[in-house]
Scaffold this active site. Structure first.
Site, PDB file in Angstrom:
ATOM      1  N   CYS A  33       0.843  -1.204   0.000  1.00  0.00           N
ATOM      2  CA  CYS A  33       0.000   0.000   0.000  1.00  0.00           C
ATOM      3  C   CYS A  33       0.877   1.252   0.000  1.00  0.00           C
ATOM      4  CB  CYS A  33      -0.922  -0.008   1.223  1.00  0.00           C
ATOM      5  SG  CYS A  33      -1.972   1.446   1.312  1.00  0.00           S
TER       6      CYS A  33
ATOM      7  N   CYS B  70      -0.458   4.139   2.185  1.00  0.00           N
ATOM      8  CA  CYS B  70      -0.278   3.905   3.629  1.00  0.00           C
ATOM      9  C   CYS B  70       1.188   4.123   4.034  1.00  0.00           C
ATOM     10  CB  CYS B  70      -0.650   2.472   4.019  1.00  0.00           C
ATOM     11  SG  CYS B  70      -2.141   1.839   3.261  1.00  0.00           S
ATOM     12  N   ASP B  71       2.116   3.605   3.242  1.00  0.00           N
ATOM     13  CA  ASP B  71       3.508   3.504   3.693  1.00  0.00           C
ATOM     14  C   ASP B  71       4.500   4.378   2.926  1.00  0.00           C
ATOM     15  OD1 ASP B  71       2.692   1.616   5.547  1.00  0.00           O
ATOM     16  OD2 ASP B  71       2.943  -0.032   4.134  1.00  0.00           O
TER      17      ASP B  71
END
Ligand code: FAD
Ligand code: NAP
Length: 309
Positions: free
Chosen positions: A133, A136-137
Protein backbone atom coordinates in the site's frame (compact mmCIF):
# COMPACT_ATOMS: atom_id res chain seq x y z
CA UNK A 1 -33.90 -12.58 11.31
CA UNK A 2 -32.50 -10.25 8.67
CA UNK A 3 -34.13 -9.83 5.27
CA UNK A 4 -30.71 -9.41 3.71
CA UNK A 5 -27.21 -9.79 5.18
CA UNK A 6 -24.53 -8.05 3.14
CA UNK A 7 -20.97 -9.23 3.74
CA UNK A 8 -18.44 -6.55 2.80
CA UNK A 9 -18.74 -2.76 2.77
CA UNK A 10 -16.90 -1.83 -0.43
CA UNK A 11 -18.55 -0.25 -3.49
CA UNK A 12 -20.51 -3.47 -4.21
CA UNK A 13 -21.85 -4.01 -0.67
CA UNK A 14 -22.68 -0.35 -0.08
CA UNK A 15 -24.56 0.01 -3.37
CA UNK A 16 -26.47 -3.21 -2.78
CA UNK A 17 -27.43 -1.92 0.66
CA UNK A 18 -28.73 1.33 -0.81
CA UNK A 19 -30.81 -0.41 -3.49
CA UNK A 20 -32.18 -3.03 -1.10
CA UNK A 21 -33.25 -0.56 1.59
CA UNK A 22 -34.49 2.11 -0.82
CA UNK A 23 -36.42 -0.69 -2.59
CA UNK A 24 -38.30 -1.50 0.60
CA UNK A 25 -36.37 -4.19 2.50
CA UNK A 26 -36.59 -3.43 6.22
CA UNK A 27 -33.91 -5.44 7.97
CA UNK A 28 -30.72 -5.10 6.00
CA UNK A 29 -27.36 -5.20 7.77
CA UNK A 30 -23.98 -4.76 6.13
CA UNK A 31 -21.20 -6.62 7.95
CA UNK A 32 -17.88 -4.90 7.34
CA UNK A 33 -14.83 -5.88 9.33
CA UNK A 34 -13.21 -2.45 8.97
CA UNK A 35 -14.39 0.96 7.93
CA UNK A 36 -16.77 0.93 4.94
CA UNK A 37 -15.25 1.96 1.61
CA UNK A 38 -13.34 -1.12 0.48
CA UNK A 39 -9.95 -1.49 -1.15
CA UNK A 40 -10.25 1.66 -3.25
CA UNK A 41 -9.64 3.68 -0.08
CA UNK A 42 -5.98 2.61 -0.47
CA UNK A 43 -5.72 4.28 -3.87
CA UNK A 44 -4.07 7.65 -4.28
CA UNK A 45 -5.82 8.69 -7.48
CA UNK A 46 -9.18 7.95 -9.12
CA UNK A 47 -9.92 9.49 -12.46
CA UNK A 48 -12.32 6.98 -14.04
CA UNK A 49 -15.43 7.08 -11.86
CA UNK A 50 -18.23 8.51 -14.06
CA UNK A 51 -19.23 12.07 -13.21
CA UNK A 52 -16.22 12.52 -10.93
CA UNK A 53 -14.30 15.10 -12.95
CA UNK A 54 -11.68 16.14 -10.39
CA UNK A 55 -9.03 13.53 -9.62
CA UNK A 56 -9.60 12.41 -6.02
CA UNK A 57 -8.10 9.87 -3.63
CA UNK A 58 -10.01 6.64 -3.00
CA UNK A 59 -10.80 7.85 0.51
CA UNK A 60 -12.38 11.02 -0.87
CA UNK A 61 -14.37 9.08 -3.47
CA UNK A 62 -15.93 6.76 -0.87
CA UNK A 63 -16.39 9.33 1.89
CA UNK A 64 -20.12 9.99 1.39
CA UNK A 65 -21.28 6.52 0.30
CA UNK A 66 -22.04 5.12 3.82
CA UNK A 67 -24.10 8.19 4.80
CA UNK A 68 -26.15 7.97 1.60
CA UNK A 69 -26.95 4.32 2.40
CA UNK A 70 -27.80 4.96 6.05
CA UNK A 71 -30.41 7.53 4.93
CA UNK A 72 -32.51 4.66 3.57
CA UNK A 73 -32.05 2.46 6.64
CA UNK A 74 -28.97 0.34 5.94
CA UNK A 75 -27.41 -0.80 9.20
CA UNK A 76 -23.66 -1.30 9.54
CA UNK A 77 -22.16 -3.80 11.94
CA UNK A 78 -18.39 -3.73 12.29
CA UNK A 79 -17.81 -7.49 12.39
CA UNK A 80 -15.98 -10.06 10.37
CA UNK A 81 -18.19 -12.84 9.01
CA UNK A 82 -16.40 -16.15 9.47
CA UNK A 83 -18.81 -18.50 7.71
CA UNK A 84 -22.18 -18.64 5.94
CA UNK A 85 -24.22 -21.84 5.87
CA UNK A 86 -27.73 -22.58 4.64
CA UNK A 87 -30.22 -24.84 6.42
CA UNK A 88 -33.52 -25.19 4.57
CA UNK A 89 -34.52 -21.67 3.51
CA UNK A 90 -32.46 -19.89 6.16
CA UNK A 91 -28.85 -18.70 6.08
CA UNK A 92 -26.80 -18.56 9.28
CA UNK A 93 -23.81 -16.26 9.54
CA UNK A 94 -21.12 -16.92 12.15
CA UNK A 95 -19.43 -13.69 13.19
CA UNK A 96 -16.07 -13.06 14.83
CA UNK A 97 -16.53 -13.93 18.51
CA UNK A 98 -18.67 -16.88 17.32
CA UNK A 99 -22.07 -15.17 17.67
CA UNK A 100 -24.58 -16.13 15.00
CA UNK A 101 -27.29 -14.34 13.06
CA UNK A 102 -29.92 -15.63 10.63
CA UNK A 103 -30.93 -14.09 7.32
CA UNK A 104 -33.43 -14.87 4.58
CA UNK A 105 -30.96 -13.82 1.88
CA UNK A 106 -27.23 -13.06 1.70
CA UNK A 107 -24.99 -11.01 -0.55
CA UNK A 108 -21.28 -11.80 -0.54
CA UNK A 109 -19.23 -8.76 -1.59
CA UNK A 110 -15.95 -9.41 0.21
CA UNK A 111 -13.72 -8.29 -2.67
CA UNK A 112 -10.07 -9.19 -2.84
CA UNK A 113 -6.69 -8.80 -1.11
CA UNK A 114 -3.16 -8.27 -2.47
CA UNK A 115 -1.64 -11.46 -3.88
CA UNK A 116 1.78 -12.41 -2.54
CA UNK A 117 4.44 -12.56 -5.26
CA UNK A 118 6.16 -15.57 -3.70
CA UNK A 119 9.55 -13.83 -3.64
CA UNK A 120 12.25 -14.89 -1.17
CA UNK A 121 12.33 -12.33 1.67
CA UNK A 122 8.78 -11.05 0.97
CA UNK A 123 7.20 -12.56 4.08
CA UNK A 124 10.29 -12.04 6.27
CA UNK A 125 10.40 -8.28 5.60
CA UNK A 126 6.64 -7.66 5.39
CA UNK A 127 5.97 -4.49 7.41
CA UNK A 128 9.73 -3.85 7.63
CA UNK A 129 10.23 -2.47 4.14
CA UNK A 130 7.86 -4.70 2.18
CA UNK A 131 4.45 -3.12 1.62
CA UNK A 132 1.34 -3.54 -0.55
CA UNK A 133 0.00 0.00 0.00
CA UNK A 134 1.80 3.10 -1.27
CA UNK A 135 -0.66 5.57 0.22
CA UNK A 136 -0.28 3.91 3.63
CA UNK A 137 3.51 3.50 3.69
CA UNK A 138 4.99 5.75 0.98
CA UNK A 139 5.68 8.59 3.40
CA UNK A 140 8.18 6.42 5.32
CA UNK A 141 10.42 6.50 2.22
CA UNK A 142 10.52 10.26 1.69
CA UNK A 143 13.63 11.09 -0.41
CA UNK A 144 14.68 7.41 -0.31
CA UNK A 145 14.91 4.84 -3.12
CA UNK A 146 12.19 2.18 -3.46
CA UNK A 147 11.33 -0.70 -5.78
CA UNK A 148 7.85 -1.42 -7.16
CA UNK A 149 7.23 -4.99 -8.35
CA UNK A 150 4.47 -5.63 -10.92
CA UNK A 151 3.34 -4.39 -14.31
CA UNK A 152 -0.43 -3.76 -14.05
CA UNK A 153 -2.45 -0.58 -13.51
CA UNK A 154 -1.92 -0.72 -9.75
CA UNK A 155 1.88 -0.95 -10.05
CA UNK A 156 2.02 2.03 -12.43
CA UNK A 157 -0.40 4.20 -10.45
CA UNK A 158 1.30 3.50 -7.16
CA UNK A 159 4.78 4.02 -8.66
CA UNK A 160 3.65 7.48 -9.77
CA UNK A 161 2.34 8.20 -6.28
CA UNK A 162 5.69 7.13 -4.81
CA UNK A 163 7.65 9.17 -7.37
CA UNK A 164 6.22 12.33 -5.82
CA UNK A 165 7.66 11.35 -2.42
CA UNK A 166 10.71 9.17 -3.03
CA UNK A 167 14.05 9.86 -4.70
CA UNK A 168 14.14 6.96 -7.18
CA UNK A 169 11.37 4.48 -7.94
CA UNK A 170 12.40 1.35 -9.85
CA UNK A 171 9.53 -0.62 -11.45
CA UNK A 172 10.55 -4.21 -11.95
CA UNK A 173 8.38 -6.16 -14.38
CA UNK A 174 8.95 -9.67 -15.66
CA UNK A 175 7.92 -8.96 -19.26
CA UNK A 176 9.19 -6.46 -21.87
CA UNK A 177 5.93 -4.47 -21.82
CA UNK A 178 3.58 -3.40 -19.06
CA UNK A 179 0.15 -4.98 -18.63
CA UNK A 180 -1.30 -1.61 -17.52
CA UNK A 181 -3.47 0.43 -19.91
CA UNK A 182 -1.52 2.64 -22.37
CA UNK A 183 -3.01 5.73 -20.71
CA UNK A 184 -1.34 4.81 -17.40
CA UNK A 185 1.96 3.79 -19.01
CA UNK A 186 2.20 7.11 -20.91
CA UNK A 187 2.20 8.98 -17.59
CA UNK A 188 5.53 7.40 -16.63
CA UNK A 189 7.37 9.55 -19.18
CA UNK A 190 6.66 12.65 -17.06
CA UNK A 191 8.77 11.32 -14.16
CA UNK A 192 12.51 11.22 -14.59
CA UNK A 193 12.91 9.55 -11.17
CA UNK A 194 10.94 6.43 -12.25
CA UNK A 195 13.24 3.80 -13.74
CA UNK A 196 11.48 0.86 -15.47
CA UNK A 197 13.44 -2.39 -15.15
CA UNK A 198 11.69 -4.53 -17.75
CA UNK A 199 12.27 -8.20 -18.62
CA UNK A 200 13.67 -8.81 -15.13
CA UNK A 201 12.43 -11.26 -12.53
CA UNK A 202 12.69 -10.49 -8.84
CA UNK A 203 14.89 -13.08 -7.18
CA UNK A 204 15.03 -11.91 -3.58
CA UNK A 205 14.28 -9.04 -1.22
CA UNK A 206 17.32 -8.62 0.99
CA UNK A 207 17.84 -6.74 4.23
CA UNK A 208 19.20 -6.66 7.73
CA UNK A 209 17.88 -6.18 11.29
CA UNK A 210 16.58 -2.73 10.38
CA UNK A 211 14.61 -3.89 7.32
CA UNK A 212 14.93 -4.00 3.55
CA UNK A 213 18.19 -2.86 1.96
CA UNK A 214 17.72 -3.99 -1.64
CA UNK A 215 16.01 -6.13 -4.25
CA UNK A 216 17.90 -8.68 -6.32
CA UNK A 217 16.70 -8.85 -9.93
CA UNK A 218 17.71 -11.10 -12.83
CA UNK A 219 17.66 -10.19 -16.52
CA UNK A 220 15.59 -12.60 -18.60
CA UNK A 221 17.75 -11.74 -21.62
CA UNK A 222 21.28 -12.15 -20.21
CA UNK A 223 20.69 -14.09 -16.99
CA UNK A 224 22.73 -11.44 -15.18
CA UNK A 225 21.71 -10.56 -11.60
CA UNK A 226 22.08 -7.20 -9.87
CA UNK A 227 20.89 -5.62 -6.62
CA UNK A 228 18.77 -2.49 -6.71
CA UNK A 229 19.65 -0.63 -3.51
CA UNK A 230 16.37 0.42 -1.88
CA UNK A 231 14.80 0.69 1.57
CA UNK A 232 11.27 -0.16 0.42
CA UNK A 233 9.78 -2.89 -1.80
CA UNK A 234 6.17 -2.31 -2.87
CA UNK A 235 4.48 -5.40 -4.32
CA UNK A 236 1.52 -5.03 -6.71
CA UNK A 237 1.15 -8.33 -8.59
CA UNK A 238 -2.64 -8.71 -8.62
CA UNK A 239 -5.21 -9.72 -6.07
CA UNK A 240 -6.88 -12.91 -4.71
CA UNK A 241 -10.61 -13.06 -3.97
CA UNK A 242 -11.73 -13.37 -0.36
CA UNK A 243 -14.09 -16.35 -0.40
CA UNK A 244 -13.29 -17.99 2.96
CA UNK A 245 -16.74 -17.23 4.38
CA UNK A 246 -18.24 -19.61 1.82
CA UNK A 247 -16.15 -22.60 2.91
CA UNK A 248 -18.28 -25.23 4.69
CA UNK A 249 -17.20 -27.55 7.51
CA UNK A 250 -16.45 -30.35 5.00
CA UNK A 251 -14.17 -28.04 2.96
CA UNK A 252 -16.59 -27.56 0.07
CA UNK A 253 -17.90 -24.15 -1.06
CA UNK A 254 -21.48 -23.14 -0.28
CA UNK A 255 -22.01 -22.27 -3.96
CA UNK A 256 -20.26 -22.89 -7.28
CA UNK A 257 -16.88 -21.18 -7.76
CA UNK A 258 -14.35 -21.37 -10.61
CA UNK A 259 -10.77 -22.67 -10.42
CA UNK A 260 -9.57 -19.31 -9.02
CA UNK A 261 -12.23 -19.37 -6.30
CA UNK A 262 -14.30 -16.62 -7.94
CA UNK A 263 -18.04 -17.01 -7.36
CA UNK A 264 -20.09 -18.05 -10.39
CA UNK A 265 -23.05 -15.71 -10.95
CA UNK A 266 -25.55 -14.92 -13.68
CA UNK A 267 -26.32 -11.41 -14.93
CA UNK A 268 -28.62 -10.85 -11.92
CA UNK A 269 -25.74 -11.70 -9.56
CA UNK A 270 -27.50 -14.92 -8.49
CA UNK A 271 -25.20 -17.74 -7.39
CA UNK A 272 -25.95 -21.46 -7.70
CA UNK A 273 -27.73 -21.27 -4.29
CA UNK A 274 -31.21 -19.71 -4.05
CA UNK A 275 -31.16 -16.49 -2.04
CA UNK A 276 -27.35 -16.15 -2.16
CA UNK A 277 -25.94 -13.37 -4.36
CA UNK A 278 -22.39 -12.24 -5.13
CA UNK A 279 -21.18 -8.87 -6.43
CA UNK A 280 -18.00 -6.97 -7.21
CA UNK A 281 -14.44 -8.26 -7.42
CA UNK A 282 -15.37 -11.64 -5.94
CA UNK A 283 -17.48 -12.74 -8.90
CA UNK A 284 -16.32 -14.43 -12.10
CA UNK A 285 -15.17 -12.17 -14.94
CA UNK A 286 -15.18 -9.06 -12.71
CA UNK A 287 -13.63 -6.07 -14.52
CA UNK A 288 -12.32 -5.03 -11.08
CA UNK A 289 -13.45 -1.44 -11.26
CA UNK A 290 -15.38 0.63 -8.73
CA UNK A 291 -18.12 1.46 -11.21
CA UNK A 292 -18.60 -2.22 -12.08
CA UNK A 293 -18.66 -3.29 -8.42
CA UNK A 294 -21.29 -0.61 -7.74
CA UNK A 295 -23.30 -1.77 -10.78
CA UNK A 296 -23.14 -5.37 -9.55
CA UNK A 297 -24.29 -4.23 -6.12
CA UNK A 298 -27.31 -2.48 -7.63
CA UNK A 299 -28.23 -5.61 -9.60
CA UNK A 300 -27.79 -7.81 -6.52
CA UNK A 301 -29.89 -5.50 -4.31
CA UNK A 302 -32.73 -5.57 -6.83
CA UNK A 303 -32.44 -9.36 -7.18
CA UNK A 304 -32.63 -9.80 -3.40
CA UNK A 305 -35.88 -7.80 -3.33
CA UNK A 306 -37.36 -9.96 -6.11
CA UNK A 307 -36.25 -13.15 -4.33
CA UNK A 308 -37.85 -12.14 -1.03
CA UNK A 309 -41.09 -11.10 -2.75
P1 FAD B 1 -13.71 -4.32 -1.99
O1 FAD B 1 -13.53 -2.91 -2.36
O2 FAD B 1 -12.50 -5.20 -1.88
O3 FAD B 1 -14.52 -4.36 -0.61
C1 FAD B 1 -14.72 -5.55 0.10
C2 FAD B 1 -14.92 -5.21 1.57
O4 FAD B 1 -15.29 -6.42 2.26
C3 FAD B 1 -13.67 -4.70 2.26
O5 FAD B 1 -13.97 -3.44 2.86
C4 FAD B 1 -13.33 -5.77 3.31
O6 FAD B 1 -12.83 -5.20 4.52
C5 FAD B 1 -14.68 -6.42 3.54
N1 FAD B 1 -14.58 -7.82 3.96
C6 FAD B 1 -13.86 -8.81 3.38
N2 FAD B 1 -14.07 -9.98 4.00
C7 FAD B 1 -14.95 -9.73 5.01
C8 FAD B 1 -15.57 -10.55 5.99
N3 FAD B 1 -15.32 -11.86 6.07
N4 FAD B 1 -16.42 -9.98 6.88
C9 FAD B 1 -16.68 -8.63 6.82
N5 FAD B 1 -16.12 -7.80 5.90
C10 FAD B 1 -15.28 -8.36 5.00
N6 FAD B 1 -10.92 0.72 -9.65
C11 FAD B 1 -11.30 1.76 -10.44
O7 FAD B 1 -12.42 1.76 -10.97
N7 FAD B 1 -10.49 2.83 -10.66
C12 FAD B 1 -9.27 2.94 -10.09
O8 FAD B 1 -8.55 3.91 -10.31
C13 FAD B 1 -8.84 1.89 -9.24
N8 FAD B 1 -7.66 1.97 -8.61
C14 FAD B 1 -7.31 1.02 -7.71
C15 FAD B 1 -6.13 1.19 -6.98
C16 FAD B 1 -5.77 0.27 -6.03
C17 FAD B 1 -4.50 0.46 -5.23
C18 FAD B 1 -6.58 -0.88 -5.80
C19 FAD B 1 -6.18 -1.88 -4.74
C20 FAD B 1 -7.75 -1.06 -6.52
C21 FAD B 1 -8.13 -0.13 -7.50
N9 FAD B 1 -9.31 -0.25 -8.23
C22 FAD B 1 -9.71 0.77 -9.06
C23 FAD B 1 -10.15 -1.45 -8.12
C24 FAD B 1 -11.37 -1.23 -7.13
O9 FAD B 1 -10.90 -0.75 -5.90
C25 FAD B 1 -12.14 -2.55 -6.92
O10 FAD B 1 -12.53 -3.08 -8.16
C26 FAD B 1 -13.38 -2.33 -6.04
O11 FAD B 1 -13.05 -1.73 -4.81
C27 FAD B 1 -14.09 -3.67 -5.74
O12 FAD B 1 -15.16 -3.42 -4.88
P2 FAD B 1 -15.82 -4.60 -3.99
O13 FAD B 1 -16.93 -3.95 -3.24
O14 FAD B 1 -16.13 -5.76 -4.84
O15 FAD B 1 -14.68 -5.09 -3.01
P1 NAP C 1 -3.05 -7.22 -12.69
O1 NAP C 1 -3.67 -6.37 -13.73
O2 NAP C 1 -3.47 -8.64 -12.55
O3 NAP C 1 -1.46 -7.15 -12.91
C1 NAP C 1 -0.59 -7.89 -12.10
C2 NAP C 1 0.83 -7.65 -12.61
O4 NAP C 1 1.75 -8.32 -11.75
C3 NAP C 1 1.05 -8.19 -14.02
O5 NAP C 1 1.84 -7.30 -14.76
C4 NAP C 1 1.79 -9.51 -13.77
O6 NAP C 1 2.71 -9.83 -14.78
C5 NAP C 1 2.55 -9.22 -12.50
N1 NAP C 1 2.74 -10.42 -11.69
C6 NAP C 1 1.81 -11.34 -11.32
N2 NAP C 1 2.35 -12.26 -10.50
C7 NAP C 1 3.66 -11.93 -10.35
C8 NAP C 1 4.73 -12.49 -9.62
N3 NAP C 1 4.57 -13.59 -8.86
N4 NAP C 1 5.95 -11.89 -9.69
C9 NAP C 1 6.12 -10.76 -10.44
N5 NAP C 1 5.13 -10.18 -11.16
C10 NAP C 1 3.91 -10.75 -11.11
O7 NAP C 1 -3.25 -6.59 -11.20
P2 NAP C 1 -3.47 -5.08 -10.71
O8 NAP C 1 -2.50 -4.17 -11.34
O9 NAP C 1 -3.53 -5.17 -9.23
O10 NAP C 1 -4.93 -4.72 -11.25
C11 NAP C 1 -6.05 -5.54 -10.83
C12 NAP C 1 -7.31 -5.04 -11.53
O11 NAP C 1 -7.66 -3.74 -11.01
C13 NAP C 1 -7.11 -4.89 -13.03
O12 NAP C 1 -8.30 -5.29 -13.67
C14 NAP C 1 -6.87 -3.41 -13.18
O13 NAP C 1 -7.26 -2.94 -14.47
C15 NAP C 1 -7.75 -2.82 -12.07
N6 NAP C 1 -7.22 -1.50 -11.70
C16 NAP C 1 -7.63 -0.44 -12.44
C17 NAP C 1 -7.12 0.80 -12.21
C18 NAP C 1 -7.58 1.93 -13.06
O14 NAP C 1 -8.58 1.77 -13.75
N7 NAP C 1 -6.94 3.07 -13.07
C19 NAP C 1 -6.14 0.96 -11.23
C20 NAP C 1 -5.73 -0.13 -10.48
C21 NAP C 1 -6.26 -1.37 -10.74
P3 NAP C 1 2.23 -10.25 -16.27
O15 NAP C 1 1.80 -8.98 -16.92
O16 NAP C 1 3.44 -10.86 -16.85
O17 NAP C 1 1.11 -11.23 -16.06
Amino acid sequence: MLDLAIIGGGPAGLTAGMYATRGGLKDVTMFEKGLPGGQITQSSEIENYPGQIEVVTGMELMDKWPDQCKRFGLKHEMSEVKQVVKNGEIFTLTLSGDSQINAKSVLIATGSVPRPAGIKGEAEFFGRGVSTCATCDGFFYKNKDVVVIGGGDTAIEEAIYLANICKIVYIVHRRDEFRASPHEVEKLAKFDNIIPVLSHTTEEIVGDNMGVTGVVVKSKETGETKTLDALGAFIFVGRDVLNQTLIQDDGSFLCDVNESGEVKVDLKMKTSVEGLFAAGDIRIDAPKQVVCAAGDGAAAGISAITYLQ
